[in-house]
Design an enzyme around this catalytic site. Structure first.
Site, PDB file in Angstrom:
ATOM      1  N   CYS A  40      -7.236 -27.461   6.992  1.00 13.14           N
ATOM      2  CA  CYS A  40      -5.979 -26.931   7.549  1.00 13.14           C
ATOM      3  C   CYS A  40      -5.401 -27.876   8.608  1.00 13.14           C
ATOM      4  O   CYS A  40      -6.118 -28.686   9.203  1.00 13.14           O
ATOM      5  CB  CYS A  40      -6.180 -25.527   8.119  1.00 13.14           C
ATOM      6  N   ASP A  53       0.857  -1.180   0.000  1.00 14.97           N
ATOM      7  CA  ASP A  53       0.000   0.000   0.000  1.00 14.97           C
ATOM      8  C   ASP A  53       0.894   1.232   0.000  1.00 14.97           C
ATOM      9  O   ASP A  53       2.124   1.122   0.048  1.00 14.97           O
ATOM     10  CB  ASP A  53      -0.966  -0.026   1.188  1.00 14.97           C
ATOM     11  N   CYS A  99     -12.740 -28.223   7.462  1.00 14.35           N
ATOM     12  CA  CYS A  99     -11.569 -27.417   7.102  1.00 14.35           C
ATOM     13  C   CYS A  99     -10.350 -28.322   6.889  1.00 14.35           C
ATOM     14  O   CYS A  99     -10.057 -29.178   7.717  1.00 14.35           O
ATOM     15  CB  CYS A  99     -11.275 -26.405   8.204  1.00 14.35           C
ATOM     16  N   CYS A 105      -7.099 -27.892  12.118  1.00 14.29           N
ATOM     17  CA  CYS A 105      -8.348 -28.647  12.257  1.00 14.29           C
ATOM     18  C   CYS A 105      -8.128 -30.145  12.124  1.00 14.29           C
ATOM     19  O   CYS A 105      -8.868 -30.936  12.706  1.00 14.29           O
ATOM     20  CB  CYS A 105      -9.374 -28.169  11.228  1.00 14.29           C
ATOM     21  N   ASP A 163      -7.829  -7.522   0.599  1.00 20.63           N
ATOM     22  CA  ASP A 163      -6.917  -7.715   1.732  1.00 20.63           C
ATOM     23  C   ASP A 163      -7.671  -7.267   2.961  1.00 20.63           C
ATOM     24  O   ASP A 163      -8.558  -6.410   2.873  1.00 20.63           O
ATOM     25  CB  ASP A 163      -5.656  -6.865   1.600  1.00 20.63           C
ATOM     26  N   HIS A 177      -5.558 -21.456  10.657  1.00 16.53           N
ATOM     27  CA  HIS A 177      -6.949 -21.834  10.374  1.00 16.53           C
ATOM     28  C   HIS A 177      -7.713 -20.697   9.687  1.00 16.53           C
ATOM     29  O   HIS A 177      -8.345 -20.912   8.658  1.00 16.53           O
ATOM     30  CB  HIS A 177      -7.692 -22.246  11.650  1.00 16.53           C
TER      31      HIS A 177
HETATM   32 ZN   LIG Z   1      -8.963 -25.159   9.963  1.00 10.92          ZN
END
Ligand SMILES: [Zn+2]
Length: 366
Positions: A314, A100, A312, A317, A273, A343
């Site tokens: 990830c 930015d 999820c 998880c 963003d 996560h």
């Molecule tokens: Zn997750």
């Protein structure tokens, strides 16, 4: 359809449209970015709590991250950044970076001194030292940082600013955009223009015409989600986003919730963003596909051995329970911030990718 952008090495490929929503690819010299895309925010040269390897690893697989000119300018400062050879080498991040301009932070974070038509004088929020940013200085900082996409220096008025304040800011933002357009930038660095104008549709469209006439590589909507009503944010998105040039990427700055992203994508936005996934994670708020945000310190999670979100992909998880995360949070263990951030960023990446897949599956080929 593939459109070359003004900066050599950059092109925007439109793959499919569904209403105003678009799925595409922003091709850059440092790699392809599938759009719509959410860009994790790396304020001070780091996406807080994440290593570059973790950001790159699927399923998160971040293709582009954000760096903040204001923060990096104040700390570590331009001498260090220059000796390091730019932000990519300094942070060991080889994929694209968007920086930015510093404008938003100067107007929101720093103690403001004078604003005049040449630039802004302000005091650092860290140590109170006095500094000045002008369009040329902002572009020069971004040149040294060596970002792949630099943003124009603009004036972002607060959400409740009156019409006169907006008009002064608009005239200044246009004049500054012209100066940013001709200021030297790094080789292979694209520059995006920013459309301001608050929540007045006609003012927004007028400013859009002024900024798009300057032929930037992409266009951003700035000055939304700065304190106005959500209905006004959505109205401006609906009325303005799809009118931005179709052959250039469109970026909504600093927004927002998963619902905001869905609404903005439907309105024609390609890039986002926001600090929400990372900041919320550290504050104990975790997003889930089914149901409301989880507030991890809640007593309900004390003995819950299930994951934050069973759907999820990830590592958090797949490995850890809500009870364990709650314990880490309450014990102020550093690991909590890392697991929670991974996560929430994965949730945002999957959320935007799922919308992209829907546009590709249900939309018309462009
Ligand atoms: Zn997750």
């Amino acid at each position: 359809m593939r459109f070359d952008l003004p900066t050599p090495g950059f092109s925007f490929e439109l793959l499919a449209t569904l209403g105003h929503a678009r799925a595409g690819i922003l091709h850059t010299p440092r790699g392809d970015i599938e759009t719509p895309v959410f860009m994790p925010v790396g304020t001070a040269g780091t996406v807080k709590a994440m290593t570059a390897d973790e950001l790159r690893a699927p399923p998160l697989d971040a293709k582009i991250i954000l760096g903040n000119t204001y923060h990096l300018f104040l700390r570590p400062g331009m001498e260090v950044m220059s000796i390091a050879g730019g932000l990519h080498r300094f942070a060991a991040w080889d994929r694209p970076i968007l920086t930015d301009s510093g404008g938003f932070q100067v107007f929101s974070l720093a103690a403001l001194g004078e604003i005049d038509d040449d630039g802004v004088t302000f005091r650092s929020h860290i140590d109170g030292t006095k500094h000045r940013l002008t369009p040329e200085i902002s572009m020069d900082i971004q040149r040294v940082l060596g970002s792949d996409i630099a943003m124009c220096f603009d004036q972002c008025p607060p959400g409740d600013a009156d019409a006169a304040t907006h008009e002064v800011a608009l005239a200044r933002t246009t004049a500054w955009a012209k100066r940013c357009r001709v200021a030297p930038h790094a080789p292979g660095q694209a520059v995006f223009g920013i459309v301001q104008g608050g929540i007045d549709t006609q003012r927004r469209l007028r400013h859009m015409d002024e900024i798009t006439a300057l032929d930037f590589d992409g266009y951003a909507l700035g000055g939304l989600a700065v304190g106005e009503q959500l209905a006004d944010t959505y109205r401006i998105l609906d009325q303005v986003a799809h009118r931005l040039p179709a052959e250039r990427p469109r970026y909504l700055m600093g927004v927002g919730t998963p619902q905001d992203l869905e609404t903005a994508i439907a309105a024609g936005i390609d890039m986002f963003d926001c600090v929400m996934p990372t900041r919320n994670a550290r504050n104990g708020y975790l997003f889930t596909r089914s149901g409301p945000r989880v507030n991890i310190p809640n007593a309900a999670n004390r003995t819950d051995l299930g994951p934050i979100d069973p759907d999820c992909p990830c590592a958090t998880c797949r490995t850890h329970s809500r009870a364990y995360l709650r314990h880490l949070y309450l014990a102020k263990e550093i690991l909590y911030a890392r697991l929670a951030t991974l996560h929430n960023l994965t949730f945002y990446a999957c959320h935007v990718r799922a919308i992209r897949d829907r546009i590709l599956a249900e939309g018309e080929r462009a």
